[in-house]
Write a protein that holds these residues in place. Sequence first.
Motif, mmCIF file in Angstrom:
data_model
loop_
_atom_site.group_PDB
_atom_site.id
_atom_site.type_symbol
_atom_site.label_atom_id
_atom_site.label_comp_id
_atom_site.label_asym_id
_atom_site.label_seq_id
_atom_site.Cartn_x
_atom_site.Cartn_y
_atom_site.Cartn_z
ATOM 1 N N LYS A 76 0.831 -1.205 0.000
ATOM 2 C CA LYS A 76 0.000 0.000 0.000
ATOM 3 C C LYS A 76 0.864 1.252 0.000
ATOM 4 O O LYS A 76 0.615 2.204 -0.755
ATOM 5 N N GLU A 77 1.913 1.261 0.810
ATOM 6 C CA GLU A 77 2.847 2.396 0.832
ATOM 7 C C GLU A 77 3.542 2.552 -0.508
ATOM 8 O O GLU A 77 3.763 3.673 -0.978
ATOM 9 N N VAL A 78 3.891 1.435 -1.117
ATOM 10 C CA VAL A 78 4.572 1.463 -2.412
ATOM 11 C C VAL A 78 3.678 2.090 -3.476
ATOM 12 O O VAL A 78 4.109 2.964 -4.231
ATOM 13 N N VAL A 79 2.426 1.665 -3.545
ATOM 14 C CA VAL A 79 1.499 2.217 -4.539
ATOM 15 C C VAL A 79 1.337 3.724 -4.354
ATOM 16 O O VAL A 79 1.409 4.499 -5.313
ATOM 17 N N LYS A 80 1.138 4.164 -3.122
ATOM 18 C CA LYS A 80 0.984 5.594 -2.846
ATOM 19 C C LYS A 80 2.246 6.356 -3.214
ATOM 20 O O LYS A 80 2.178 7.439 -3.816
ATOM 21 N N GLY A 81 3.420 5.799 -2.873
ATOM 22 C CA GLY A 81 4.679 6.466 -3.186
ATOM 23 C C GLY A 81 4.928 6.580 -4.669
ATOM 24 O O GLY A 81 5.379 7.623 -5.163
ATOM 25 N N VAL A 82 4.631 5.514 -5.409
ATOM 26 C CA VAL A 82 4.836 5.529 -6.863
ATOM 27 C C VAL A 82 3.894 6.528 -7.525
ATOM 28 O O VAL A 82 4.306 7.306 -8.396
ATOM 29 N N LEU A 83 2.631 6.530 -7.135
ATOM 30 C CA LEU A 83 1.667 7.470 -7.725
ATOM 31 C C LEU A 83 2.069 8.914 -7.461
ATOM 32 O O LEU A 83 1.945 9.787 -8.342
ATOM 33 N N PHE A 84 2.563 9.188 -6.254
ATOM 34 C CA PHE A 84 3.006 10.548 -5.934
ATOM 35 C C PHE A 84 4.193 10.944 -6.802
ATOM 36 O O PHE A 84 4.243 12.056 -7.343
ATOM 37 N N GLN A 85 5.149 10.037 -6.949
ATOM 38 C CA GLN A 85 6.305 10.341 -7.800
ATOM 39 C C GLN A 85 5.883 10.550 -9.244
ATOM 40 O O GLN A 85 6.388 11.443 -9.934
ATOM 41 N N GLN A 86 4.961 9.742 -9.729
ATOM 42 C CA GLN A 86 4.531 9.870 -11.119
ATOM 43 C C GLN A 86 3.799 11.182 -11.361
ATOM 44 O O GLN A 86 3.896 11.767 -12.441
ATOM 45 N N ALA A 87 3.074 11.674 -10.355
ATOM 46 C CA ALA A 87 2.419 12.976 -10.481
ATOM 47 C C ALA A 87 3.461 14.086 -10.615
ATOM 48 O O ALA A 87 3.328 15.003 -11.451
ATOM 49 N N ILE A 88 4.523 13.997 -9.824
ATOM 50 C CA ILE A 88 5.608 14.981 -9.911
ATOM 51 C C ILE A 88 6.289 14.888 -11.268
ATOM 52 O O ILE A 88 6.562 15.891 -11.919
ATOM 53 N N GLN A 89 6.540 13.663 -11.702
ATOM 54 C CA GLN A 89 7.223 13.418 -12.966
ATOM 55 C C GLN A 89 6.423 13.977 -14.145
ATOM 56 O O GLN A 89 6.975 14.612 -15.053
ATOM 57 N N ALA A 90 5.121 13.745 -14.148
ATOM 58 C CA ALA A 90 4.269 14.235 -15.230
ATOM 59 C C ALA A 90 4.257 15.760 -15.257
ATOM 60 O O ALA A 90 4.306 16.375 -16.330
ATOM 61 N N THR A 91 4.213 16.383 -14.091
ATOM 62 C CA THR A 91 4.218 17.849 -14.012
ATOM 63 C C THR A 91 5.512 18.426 -14.559
ATOM 64 O O THR A 91 5.511 19.391 -15.345
ATOM 65 N N ILE A 92 6.653 17.838 -14.149
ATOM 66 C CA ILE A 92 7.948 18.329 -14.629
ATOM 67 C C ILE A 92 8.103 18.091 -16.126
ATOM 68 O O ILE A 92 8.643 18.937 -16.849
ATOM 69 N N SER A 93 7.598 16.964 -16.614
ATOM 70 C CA SER A 93 7.648 16.683 -18.056
ATOM 71 C C SER A 93 6.896 17.756 -18.841
ATOM 72 O O SER A 93 7.372 18.240 -19.874
#
Length: 255
Positions: free
Chosen positions: A52-69
């Motif tokens: 559960k922590e992994v899923v939340k952490g990955v989704l948060f990182q992907q949101a940051i990644q998409a914004t920076i992209s």
Amino acid sequence: MEFFGSQDLLVMFMPIVVYWVYSGMYELLGSMDKYRLHSRREEETKNLASKKEVVKGVLFQQAIQATISFIFLKISGNSNEATTSLDASFMVVARQFFIAMLVMDTWQYFVHRYMHFNKFLYRKVHSWHHRIVAPYAFAAQYNHPIDGVLVETLGGAAAFFLSGMSPQTSIFFFSFATIKGIDDHCGLMIPWNPLHILFTNNAGYHDTHHQLGGAKYNFSQPFFVMWDKILGSYAPYTIEKRMDGGYEARIRKEI
């Protein structure tokens, strides 16, 4: 071009879609115990972060990644677009892919290695990723947000700009890089896996780095192993069958 067009959306979100679809396929293949590098019990007992922590952490990182992209696309004004497009020759695209792979590997090797040898950065930032001692597919991008930006997002940006690829081509490149990163963390040594045939930097290679005795070896990711070999951080390993089924990656080097 529109401020938020379909091409922007594909560059931002296609690697994310690929991530969850491809890692989901590996989750299904995880039932093939005879190919696992870690037993299900090891996955539960060795890992320090829950799924559960992994899923939340990955989704948060992907949101940051998409914004920076998105920001990078707007700042660049798609300046690479004139260099190549989807109808560019195969050799042009192949050259750009190869350059991007070399740039990404070089960036990630040196930043990743520094994260391990700087005690403060390892303890506060990179140790998040190493909470996963027995890797599995959808934990591939489980990182501290700072780690994700420094290693993956900025490495991807450098690969994009220095290779000269267009945003359209980058959709395919970053989707491929996503697949490769998942494959390296999938925890399965499937003999017919084409990525294991094409690349020596594979699930077994990266699994040794996640082991408690291998944290200062085999930093290279995601494609080649050249920097480990050039700079003396390469640890040879063997893939051996476990008595209770499945495989185990064992480092041969005395460390």
